[in-house]
Design an enzyme around this catalytic site. Structure first.
Site, PDB file in Angstrom:
ATOM      1  N   LYS A 156       0.834  -1.212   0.000  1.00  0.00           N
ATOM      2  CA  LYS A 156       0.000   0.000   0.000  1.00  0.00           C
ATOM      3  C   LYS A 156       0.863   1.254   0.000  1.00  0.00           C
ATOM      4  O   LYS A 156       0.607   2.192  -0.762  1.00  0.00           O
ATOM      5  CB  LYS A 156      -0.956  -0.031   1.205  1.00  0.00           C
ATOM      6  CG  LYS A 156      -1.950  -1.196   1.112  1.00  0.00           C
ATOM      7  CD  LYS A 156      -2.698  -1.455   2.410  1.00  0.00           C
ATOM      8  CE  LYS A 156      -3.477  -2.770   2.306  1.00  0.00           C
ATOM      9  NZ  LYS A 156      -4.203  -3.078   3.556  1.00  0.00           N
ATOM     10  N   GLN A 170      -4.382  -1.860   9.580  1.00  0.00           N
ATOM     11  CA  GLN A 170      -4.152  -3.173   8.988  1.00  0.00           C
ATOM     12  C   GLN A 170      -4.707  -4.264   9.905  1.00  0.00           C
ATOM     13  O   GLN A 170      -4.375  -4.309  11.090  1.00  0.00           O
ATOM     14  CB  GLN A 170      -2.638  -3.373   8.757  1.00  0.00           C
ATOM     15  CG  GLN A 170      -2.289  -4.661   8.035  1.00  0.00           C
ATOM     16  CD  GLN A 170      -2.861  -4.720   6.630  1.00  0.00           C
ATOM     17  OE1 GLN A 170      -2.805  -3.759   5.878  1.00  0.00           O
ATOM     18  NE2 GLN A 170      -3.452  -5.852   6.275  1.00  0.00           N
ATOM     19  N   ASP A 227     -10.869   2.107   3.814  1.00  0.00           N
ATOM     20  CA  ASP A 227     -11.064   0.648   3.728  1.00  0.00           C
ATOM     21  C   ASP A 227     -12.548   0.300   3.567  1.00  0.00           C
ATOM     22  O   ASP A 227     -12.886  -0.832   3.216  1.00  0.00           O
ATOM     23  CB  ASP A 227     -10.512  -0.046   4.976  1.00  0.00           C
ATOM     24  CG  ASP A 227      -9.126  -0.648   4.758  1.00  0.00           C
ATOM     25  OD1 ASP A 227      -8.744  -0.851   3.591  1.00  0.00           O
ATOM     26  OD2 ASP A 227      -8.437  -0.923   5.765  1.00  0.00           O
TER      27      ASP A 227
HETATM   28  C1  BQF Z   1      -0.942 -10.443  -5.482  1.00  0.00           C
HETATM   29  C2  BQF Z   1      -5.341  -9.464   2.970  1.00  0.00           C
HETATM   30  C3  BQF Z   1      -6.133 -11.438   4.061  1.00  0.00           C
HETATM   31  C4  BQF Z   1      -6.198 -10.766   5.281  1.00  0.00           C
HETATM   32  C5  BQF Z   1      -5.862  -9.435   5.346  1.00  0.00           C
HETATM   33  C6  BQF Z   1      -1.200  -8.230  -4.346  1.00  0.00           C
HETATM   34  C7  BQF Z   1      -1.920  -8.102  -2.056  1.00  0.00           C
HETATM   35  C8  BQF Z   1      -1.940  -9.487  -1.990  1.00  0.00           C
HETATM   36  C9  BQF Z   1      -1.615 -10.245  -3.105  1.00  0.00           C
HETATM   37  C10 BQF Z   1      -2.279  -7.280  -0.882  1.00  0.00           C
HETATM   38  C11 BQF Z   1      -4.850  -8.735   1.807  1.00  0.00           C
HETATM   39  C12 BQF Z   1      -4.712  -9.392   0.480  1.00  0.00           C
HETATM   40  C13 BQF Z   1      -4.454  -7.399   1.956  1.00  0.00           C
HETATM   41  C14 BQF Z   1      -1.234  -9.621  -4.278  1.00  0.00           C
HETATM   42  C15 BQF Z   1      -3.880  -6.589   0.835  1.00  0.00           C
HETATM   43  C16 BQF Z   1      -4.508  -8.392  -0.640  1.00  0.00           C
HETATM   44  O1  BQF Z   1      -0.148 -10.007  -6.352  1.00  0.00           O
HETATM   45  O2  BQF Z   1      -1.531 -11.509  -5.625  1.00  0.00           O
HETATM   46  C17 BQF Z   1      -1.539  -7.479  -3.243  1.00  0.00           C
HETATM   47  O3  BQF Z   1      -1.476  -6.456  -0.475  1.00  0.00           O
HETATM   48  N1  BQF Z   1      -3.521  -7.413  -0.272  1.00  0.00           N
HETATM   49  C18 BQF Z   1      -4.610  -6.790   3.244  1.00  0.00           C
HETATM   50  O4  BQF Z   1      -4.293  -5.615   3.416  1.00  0.00           O
HETATM   51  O5  BQF Z   1      -5.081  -7.486   4.278  1.00  0.00           O
HETATM   52  C19 BQF Z   1      -5.425  -8.787   4.198  1.00  0.00           C
HETATM   53  C20 BQF Z   1      -5.708 -10.793   2.912  1.00  0.00           C
END
Ligand code: BQF
Length: 293
Positions: free
Chosen positions: A52, A96, A119
């Protein structure tokens, strides 16, 4: 079978956001500023927050990462959120997830000023979404809508089966797919861990959204031929051939399912990058909608 390419689509959306920001600045608008709170040092959470912050820099947004030890109390964290609420330099706030078990996620989400809730997790944001009022959409369901829109996939009248009912993915996704909007107007079934005979439902899906959180849970016999499969899962599985010691797999058993689909999102590089796009879109909107005194 066509792959729904989260990298290609997110690159295009990021370009659009960059151009929109240039226009906004030319009108005298202020650069968007995202503040992120990270508690502890869970490796997955570190990676997500890192994505992010990196994307903010890429787009020319400002970002601030506030890090706290897992020993922070709920009261202290709430006061940090309140400081960001009152800080006029900050347009968007994200905390987060997950948080340590001694802190109520609901209490922290509820503390965020809905005008800065990029969010889209605050009850006000979710209420607006359900009622079809303008507001911030939860980033992952929003990203999935942006993906469907990009590929001009028309879900009108189609049967969408959402597997998973979390507040941040499954629940809002089901609302967005069924609302009278574009993309939207689908008929939606929500399934979850207590659904009896899950396969009977998934086999009926024209569009299958897998948001279960279990590696390769959806297998070939559960998918209708020609279905559109959206894999929201990001699961780490051990892989000694990787220097990290793991690789990412989805909630869908891609190897067996892919050839049966009309469209499918890969993991990684499918829904994940779209989630980041949804967040960035919300952050630019937050900056543009900010009341100036
Ligand atoms: C990719 C998330 C579960 C729990 C909390 C790109 C992200 C992930 C994968 C990413 C996720 C999942 C995020 C890929 C943010 C997605 O290339 O496949 C980006 O940063 N995510 C989160 O903030 O909290 C989570 C999944």
């Amino acid at each position: 079978m066509q792959l729904l390419d989260g990298i290609a689509v997110s690159n295009q959306i990021k370009l659009e956001l960059k151009n929109e920001l240039i226009e906004w600045k030319a009108q005298g608008g202020k650069v968007p500023h995202l503040a992120a709170i990270l508690v502890g040092n869970n490796p997955a959470s570190e990676a997500y927050v890192g994505n992010k912050v990196k994307t903010c820099a890429e787009l020319g947004f400002e970002s601030t990462l506030l890090r706290f030890d897992t020993t922070i109390t709920e009261f202290e964290l709430l006061s940090e959120v309140e400081k960001l609420n009152l800080d006029d330099r900050v347009d968007g706030i994200l905390v987060q997830l997950p948080l340590p078990s001694h802190i109520s996620e609901d209490a922290v989400i509820n503390a965020i000023n809905p005008d800065k809730d990029v969010d889209g997790f605050h009850p006000i944001s979710q209420g607006r979404m359900i009622l079809g009022q303008p507001g911030f959409l939860p980033a992952t369901p929003y990203g999935i809508l942006l993906m469907l829109d990009h590929y001009q996939i028309d879900i009108t009248g189609k049967h969408c089966v959402v597997v998973g009912r979390s507040n941040i993915v499954g629940k809002p996704m089901s609302v967005l797919l069924s609302r009278n909007a574009n993309p939207g107007n689908a008929t939606v079934t929500i399934c979850h861990s207590k659904t009896a005979d899950l396969k009977a439902y998934t086999l009926q899906a024209d569009v299958l959204i897998a948001a279960i959180g279990r590696a390769r849970f959806i297998t070939e016999p559960m998918v209708k031929a020609g279905a559109i499969v959206i894999d929201v899962g990001i699961n780490r599985v051990a892989d000694t051939s990787k220097k990290s010691g793991f690789r990412l797999v989805g909630d869908v058993d891609f190897e067996s399912v892919a050839s049966k689909c009309s469209f499918i999102t890969p993991v990684p590089k499918g829904v994940g990058p779209m989630t980041i796009c949804g967040l960035m879109r919300n952050t630019l909107n937050a900056a543009k909608l900010k009341k100036v005194n």
